[in-house]
Every structure is written in C-alpha cells, then in structure tokens.
Design a protein around this motif. Structure first.
Motif, PDB file in Angstrom:
ATOM      1  N   UNK A   1       0.767  -1.313  -0.129  1.00 57.99           N
ATOM      2  CA  UNK A   1      -0.023   0.031   0.113  1.00 57.99           C
ATOM      3  C   UNK A   1       0.850   1.281  -0.122  1.00 57.99           C
ATOM      4  N   UNK A   2       2.176   1.160   0.801  1.00 56.14           N
ATOM      5  CA  UNK A   2       2.616   2.417   1.022  1.00 56.14           C
ATOM      6  C   UNK A   2       3.536   2.851  -0.257  1.00 56.14           C
ATOM      7  N   UNK A   3       3.995   1.591  -1.127  1.00 56.24           N
ATOM      8  CA  UNK A   3       4.794   1.913  -2.213  1.00 56.24           C
ATOM      9  C   UNK A   3       3.915   1.989  -3.285  1.00 56.24           C
ATOM     10  N   UNK A   4       2.782   1.682  -3.113  1.00 58.60           N
ATOM     11  CA  UNK A   4       1.853   1.728  -4.473  1.00 58.60           C
ATOM     12  C   UNK A   4       1.919   0.576  -5.580  1.00 58.60           C
ATOM     13  N   UNK A   5       2.212  -0.239  -5.232  1.00 60.56           N
ATOM     14  CA  UNK A   5       2.366  -1.453  -6.225  1.00 60.56           C
ATOM     15  C   UNK A   5       2.536  -2.704  -5.268  1.00 60.56           C
ATOM     16  N   UNK A   6       2.416  -3.902  -6.026  1.00 62.16           N
ATOM     17  CA  UNK A   6       2.597  -5.202  -5.526  1.00 62.16           C
ATOM     18  C   UNK A   6       4.006  -5.645  -5.284  1.00 62.16           C
ATOM     19  N   UNK A   7       4.603  -5.031  -4.676  1.00 66.06           N
ATOM     20  CA  UNK A   7       6.101  -5.351  -4.524  1.00 66.06           C
ATOM     21  C   UNK A   7       6.100  -6.824  -3.867  1.00 66.06           C
ATOM     22  N   UNK A   8       5.335  -7.201  -2.865  1.00 66.36           N
ATOM     23  CA  UNK A   8       5.164  -8.567  -2.207  1.00 66.36           C
ATOM     24  C   UNK A   8       4.235  -9.224  -2.874  1.00 66.36           C
ATOM     25  N   UNK A   9       4.431 -10.507  -2.776  1.00 67.44           N
ATOM     26  CA  UNK A   9       3.077 -11.388  -3.040  1.00 67.44           C
ATOM     27  C   UNK A   9       3.358 -12.551  -2.266  1.00 67.44           C
ATOM     28  N   UNK A  10       2.422 -12.915  -1.473  1.00 63.10           N
ATOM     29  CA  UNK A  10       2.375 -13.763  -0.482  1.00 63.10           C
ATOM     30  C   UNK A  10       1.487 -15.078  -0.555  1.00 63.10           C
ATOM     31  N   UNK A  11       1.947 -16.095  -0.124  1.00 66.06           N
ATOM     32  CA  UNK A  11       1.135 -17.418  -0.201  1.00 66.06           C
ATOM     33  C   UNK A  11       1.464 -18.560   0.864  1.00 66.06           C
ATOM     34  N   UNK A  12       0.238 -19.103   1.376  1.00 66.90           N
ATOM     35  CA  UNK A  12       0.603 -20.125   2.512  1.00 66.90           C
ATOM     36  C   UNK A  12       0.981 -21.318   1.905  1.00 66.90           C
ATOM     37  N   UNK A  13       1.890 -22.138   2.555  1.00 69.62           N
ATOM     38  CA  UNK A  13       2.052 -23.483   2.036  1.00 69.62           C
ATOM     39  C   UNK A  13       2.048 -24.577   3.393  1.00 69.62           C
ATOM     40  N   UNK A  14       2.003 -25.689   2.862  1.00 68.29           N
ATOM     41  CA  UNK A  14       2.161 -26.781   3.743  1.00 68.29           C
ATOM     42  C   UNK A  14       2.657 -28.190   3.205  1.00 68.29           C
TER      43      UNK A  14
END
Length: 317
Positions: free
Chosen positions: A28-41
């Motif tokens: 949100x702060x940088x105004x772009x999708x710098x990080x992409x998150x995903x949950x794994x197991x």
C-alpha cells in the motif's frame, strides 16, 4: 516482485499470520505489488491452527519460486517436532531462497533442519534455554527481539514477528517505508532486533488501577526524582499506605521498581537512538552516566556501552 511463502503445519500459532499485514501495507505504501504472499504446507489443503481455525495452503510439490520462506511456530515445539519432509524441504529451500525465517518457535524447525548450526538465533524466551540445550552448536541469544545471521532470520514471541517483518521491509525497500507501515498498523514503536524481550511494566503487574496509575505516572516522569511522597500524592494516598500497597501488589518496594523502569527506558534509548549516554542518563532520571552504569551492572550485568554495541548489529545481514 518479491515472493514470500509462509510454511504452516498443523497446530501452527495463528499470530504468525499477523506478519502478513506488514507486507500487505508495504504494498500500500509503495503503491505497487512489491510483495506476493502465499501459504504453504507439506500436504497442501486446509491446515488447522492451534485455535482450530482452518487456513487454505498450497502443497510443496512441483516447482516453487519463493524469495523468502517464513516458518510459523507452534505453541509447544517440544511436543510437536517437525516432520522429516518439512526438514528436507527447508534444507533444499535454503540453497535457493534469498532468506529463511522462523517466527517464535518456528526457530526450532530451522534448528532441526540444521540451518541454525554455528549461527546466532533467538526464539520465545520460554523455550530459549531448551533450544540451547538441544542444539549446543547454536549461539542462542534468549533476550533478543529478532536476529539476522546471514540469510537466516529468527524472532522471539509472536508479536516479535511483526518487528522481524518490518525489518525485512526496511531491508528490501526503505526505512521510511517501514516507519509508514508501522504507523498504519498503529504500532507504538518499531523495535530494534537488539531490544530485550523483557518488560518491567508487564512484570510488575499491579492488581489495582491506583497502583497502575502510579506506575504510569512514574514512566511518564522518569526525568524527575520520583519520591515515594510524589508517587503517593499522584494517586491520593499517604506515603506509608502507598508503600505498603505498592509492595504488596508488585512484590517490590517503590524505589526498586522505579529503578527498573529507569533502566528499561534507558536501555530503549540506548538501543534505538544515537543520544550520548550522558543525555540518556539525564532523560531517564539517573544522577549521571556513572550512576546509570552502576544500575545497569547491578540489574543487567552489562554496561550501557555493551548494550549499544549489541543493538547496532553484532549480528547483521
């Protein structure tokens, strides 16, 4: 784009997922999708937390390109050892990923995988000594919020995972971005990795609002002398009655408790600022720098200069 994978196992502590908000608001702060998150197991599908909440995850089969792996802790790592498949996966992942982190007791999983050997690490204070006992080749620092040793990151108890995530944001982007994220998440302060896990205010834990108010008054006025009479007046008690009730509720006399609050405040300033020690001593109510050093040696068994050196990265990226 920087891809972050949260590695979960049955019984994971749900608070570990709170760190995901740090990366969300960094975007949100940088105004772009710098990080992409995903949950794994390991198996994929639904994994249940210690609270019983089900979280969807992706299995670890196939090719997975992840820059940062974050391993969630469990409530009791001693009775819930990691699966062999998890350990084998992490060993392979350590050869490809930019960094691997363990939040809270997630550090035990990294230790079991051999990733902490000959490294500095921390974990929740309740299990730090057991980690050192079980893994003597790890340099466990039980009173640190988080530690960065090369590509391996470890944090203390669950809320310290937020501080670890903020440190990642600062490393990846900019200190100003990390400060903005902390502000948006209404975090009272960004804690440095060298900061203590210990809190005097929590330890004192008075039973009544009146004594709690006296402690709040003291914390907000540490620069003053803070006599028993002054503290008693702040909560409308006689000095004799105040001393008796204070000692009964906190387990220590007012003077000793106030000294511990001064030490805690001075330690925070030492870790988080560049103020000279003379200034810090004055701002936290010590007579002078020498008086502050004596209090530190008596209570922490370390001089202020050593704490400043530790906070500035005895272990850093």
């Amino acid at each position: 784009m920087h891809r972050i994978g949260f590695l979960l196992s049955d019984g994971f502590q749900i608070m570990a997922l709170a760190a995901q908000s740090v990366f969300e608001y960094a975007n949100v702060v940088v105004g772009e999708s710098f990080y992409a998150l995903e949950n794994f197991s390991i198996p994929g599908g639904e994994i249940r937390s210690s609270l019983g909440m089900a979280v969807g995850t992706r299995s670890l089969r196939g090719r997975i390109d992840i820059d940062t792996w974050i391993v969630a802790g469990v409530n009791d790592p001693l009775s819930s050892p990691a699966e062999d498949k998890t350990l084998r996966f992490l060993r392979k992942a350590s050869e490809r990923a930019r960094r691997i982190a363990g939040i809270c007791t997630g550090g035990f999983v990294l230790a079991e995988a051999g990733l902490l050997a000959q490294r500095h690490a921390t974990t929740h204070w309740a299990y730090a000594r057991e980690m050192q006992k079980r893994f003597p080749d790890i340099r466990v620092e039980e009173d640190r919020i988080y530690i960065i040793d090369g590509p391996i990151w470890t944090s203390a108890g669950m809320t310290a995972g937020l501080d670890l995530a903020l440190a990642m944001v600062e490393t990846d982007l900019d200190p100003a971005v990390a400060r903005s994220v902390a502000h948006k998440l209404v975090m009272q302060q960004r804690r440095s990795g060298g900061q203590s896990q210990h809190s005097e205010m929590l330890d004192l834990a008075p039973k009544s609002d009146r004594i709690q108010n006296a402690l709040n008054y003291a914390r907000n006025n540490l620069r003053q002398s803070l006599t028993v009479q002054e503290l008693a007046e702040s909560v409308h008690l006689s000095p004799r009655q105040f001393s008796r009730v204070f000692t009964l509720e906190t387990g220590q006399p007012p003077a000793k408790a106030i000294e511990k609050l001064r030490i805690e405040a001075a330690r925070l300033m030492i870790e988080q600022s560049r103020h000279p020690l003379d200034v810090i001593a004055k701002e936290t109510g010590f007579r002078d720098r020498r008086h502050m050093r004596e209090a530190f040696m008596r209570e922490l068994h370390l001089p202020p200069q050593a704490i400043r050196r530790n906070a500035r990265g005895a272990v850093s990226p």
